[in-house]
Scaffold this motif. Structure first.
Motif, PDB file in Angstrom:
ATOM      1  N   ASP A  72       0.953  -1.054   0.204  1.00 47.90           N
ATOM      2  CA  ASP A  72       0.122   0.155  -0.169  1.00 47.90           C
ATOM      3  C   ASP A  72       1.028   1.160  -0.082  1.00 47.90           C
ATOM      4  O   ASP A  72       1.881   1.432   0.957  1.00 47.90           O
ATOM      5  CB  ASP A  72      -0.953   0.187   1.296  1.00 47.90           C
ATOM      6  N   PRO A  73       0.870   2.050  -1.011  1.00 48.57           N
ATOM      7  CA  PRO A  73       1.920   3.032  -0.983  1.00 48.57           C
ATOM      8  C   PRO A  73       1.708   4.168  -0.046  1.00 48.57           C
ATOM      9  O   PRO A  73       2.443   5.056   0.317  1.00 48.57           O
ATOM     10  CB  PRO A  73       1.292   3.775  -2.505  1.00 48.57           C
ATOM     11  N   THR A  74       0.361   4.211   0.495  1.00 48.39           N
ATOM     12  CA  THR A  74       0.150   5.282   1.299  1.00 48.39           C
ATOM     13  C   THR A  74       0.330   4.716   2.797  1.00 48.39           C
ATOM     14  O   THR A  74       0.220   5.496   3.694  1.00 48.39           O
ATOM     15  CB  THR A  74      -1.507   5.543   1.350  1.00 48.39           C
ATOM     16  N   ASN A  75       0.554   3.488   2.856  1.00 50.13           N
ATOM     17  CA  ASN A  75       1.165   3.089   4.286  1.00 50.13           C
ATOM     18  C   ASN A  75       1.974   1.929   4.175  1.00 50.13           C
ATOM     19  O   ASN A  75       1.604   0.747   4.213  1.00 50.13           O
ATOM     20  CB  ASN A  75      -0.228   2.420   4.944  1.00 50.13           C
ATOM     21  N   THR A 105       6.106   6.662  -8.374  1.00 46.71           N
ATOM     22  CA  THR A 105       5.488   6.212  -9.404  1.00 46.71           C
ATOM     23  C   THR A 105       3.743   6.175  -9.102  1.00 46.71           C
ATOM     24  O   THR A 105       3.205   6.662 -10.170  1.00 46.71           O
ATOM     25  CB  THR A 105       5.750   4.453  -9.576  1.00 46.71           C
ATOM     26  N   SER A 106       3.565   5.692  -7.958  1.00 48.05           N
ATOM     27  CA  SER A 106       2.136   5.949  -7.647  1.00 48.05           C
ATOM     28  C   SER A 106       1.779   7.390  -7.777  1.00 48.05           C
ATOM     29  O   SER A 106       0.516   7.329  -8.362  1.00 48.05           O
ATOM     30  CB  SER A 106       1.757   5.578  -6.106  1.00 48.05           C
ATOM     31  N   MET A 119       0.896  -1.379  -9.324  1.00 45.20           N
ATOM     32  CA  MET A 119       0.968  -2.613  -8.314  1.00 45.20           C
ATOM     33  C   MET A 119       2.478  -2.801  -8.025  1.00 45.20           C
ATOM     34  O   MET A 119       3.471  -3.259  -8.775  1.00 45.20           O
ATOM     35  CB  MET A 119       0.073  -3.652  -8.568  1.00 45.20           C
ATOM     36  N   PHE A 120       2.797  -2.994  -6.622  1.00 43.08           N
ATOM     37  CA  PHE A 120       4.110  -3.521  -6.125  1.00 43.08           C
ATOM     38  C   PHE A 120       3.538  -4.607  -5.223  1.00 43.08           C
ATOM     39  O   PHE A 120       3.136  -4.325  -4.232  1.00 43.08           O
ATOM     40  CB  PHE A 120       4.947  -2.387  -5.449  1.00 43.08           C
ATOM     41  N   ILE A 121       4.340  -5.845  -5.559  1.00 42.56           N
ATOM     42  CA  ILE A 121       4.087  -7.069  -4.883  1.00 42.56           C
ATOM     43  C   ILE A 121       5.120  -7.838  -4.370  1.00 42.56           C
ATOM     44  O   ILE A 121       6.034  -7.921  -4.918  1.00 42.56           O
ATOM     45  CB  ILE A 121       3.202  -7.863  -5.879  1.00 42.56           C
ATOM     46  N   GLU A 122       5.343  -7.758  -2.843  1.00 38.38           N
ATOM     47  CA  GLU A 122       6.390  -8.468  -2.206  1.00 38.38           C
ATOM     48  C   GLU A 122       6.278  -9.798  -2.061  1.00 38.38           C
ATOM     49  O   GLU A 122       5.166 -10.409  -1.932  1.00 38.38           O
ATOM     50  CB  GLU A 122       6.298  -7.510  -0.821  1.00 38.38           C
TER      51      GLU A 122
END
Length: 231
Positions: A72-75, A105-106, A119-122
């Motif tokens: 979550d880019p915001t958190n 990027t977001s 989307m960034f998937i860990e």
């Protein structure tokens, strides 16, 4: 090399942030490419990939995860995976502070891809999915050819050969589909010398314009030419 590949195959969009023009494509994918190097788990032999699809760009990279699933880019809390490499890239000006890649990027994605969301998937393999803007494609039909040739004839004094006219027409179609092409890219696509490419562009200077600095700028169709193609 990878950023050259991006510039060749992905569109750019005109965007102003305040009074300054921001190259969305370069800004977004510079962060993506830097992250492939800075955050890689180098003890893992899995290859890094960067694949351009019709509707998205996907990257995958070996990773030492500190979580699992979409970020979550915001958190989120950035974790320094290769701090020495990250510091080196920051000093080169190729990256900003830790975590800037996801945030930048977001932030710019709405401007670059409309409603698309990055989307960034860990995981053991870190994945990034970047939506592409809707691509503009010229349908090669008689109406388009007549429009392009009519604009070329209207801006050139005197007679030109069919070979030159075909080359100018191809240059215009290339710039419509790939705005921001540099001279060396036009040279490759048109299979001509640098001198010939620049001479051709000078012939149609009211249809084509150069934007940006000498180092990072490129050629775009003028508003006049775009309006002719949309008629």
């Amino acid at each position: 090399m990878l950023l050259d590949f991006v510039n060749r195959h992905l569109p750019d969009k005109f965007y102003l942030e305040g009074a300054q023009r921001i190259n969305l494509r370069a800004t977004i994918f510079r962060e993506i490419v830097a992250n492939l190097i800075i955050h890689r788990e180098y003890t893992n032999a899995a290859p890094a990939t960067f694949i351009i699809y019709a509707d998205r760009v996907e990257t995958s990279n070996a990773n030492n995860p500190h979580g699992k699933g979409p970020i979550d880019p915001t958190n989120f809390v950035p974790f320094p995976k290769n701090p020495s490499i990250a510091k080196f890239f920051i000093q080169l000006g190729r990256a900003e502070e830790l975590g800037s890649g996801i945030l930048t990027t977001s932030r710019l994605m709405r401007e670059y891809a409309g409603n698309g969301r990055a989307m960034f998937i860990e995981g053991r393999i870190f994945k990034t999915i970047i939506p592409r803007p809707e691509s503009k494609t010229i349908v090669i039909n008689d109406a388009i050819i007549d429009t392009v040739n009519g604009a070329i004839n209207g801006t050139i004094n005197g007679t030109i050969s069919d070979l030159i006219k075909d080359r100018l027409s191809k240059a215009i179609k290339l710039l419509y589909e790939n705005p921001g092409l540099k001279v060396n890219e036009l040279i490759r696509e048109l299979d001509v010398s640098e001198r010939t490419a620049k001479r051709d562009l000078e012939k149609i200077r009211s249809l084509v314009e150069y934007r940006g600095s000498k180092k990072t700028g490129g050629y775009f169709l003028s508003d006049f030419m775009l309006s002719k193609l949309k008629e």
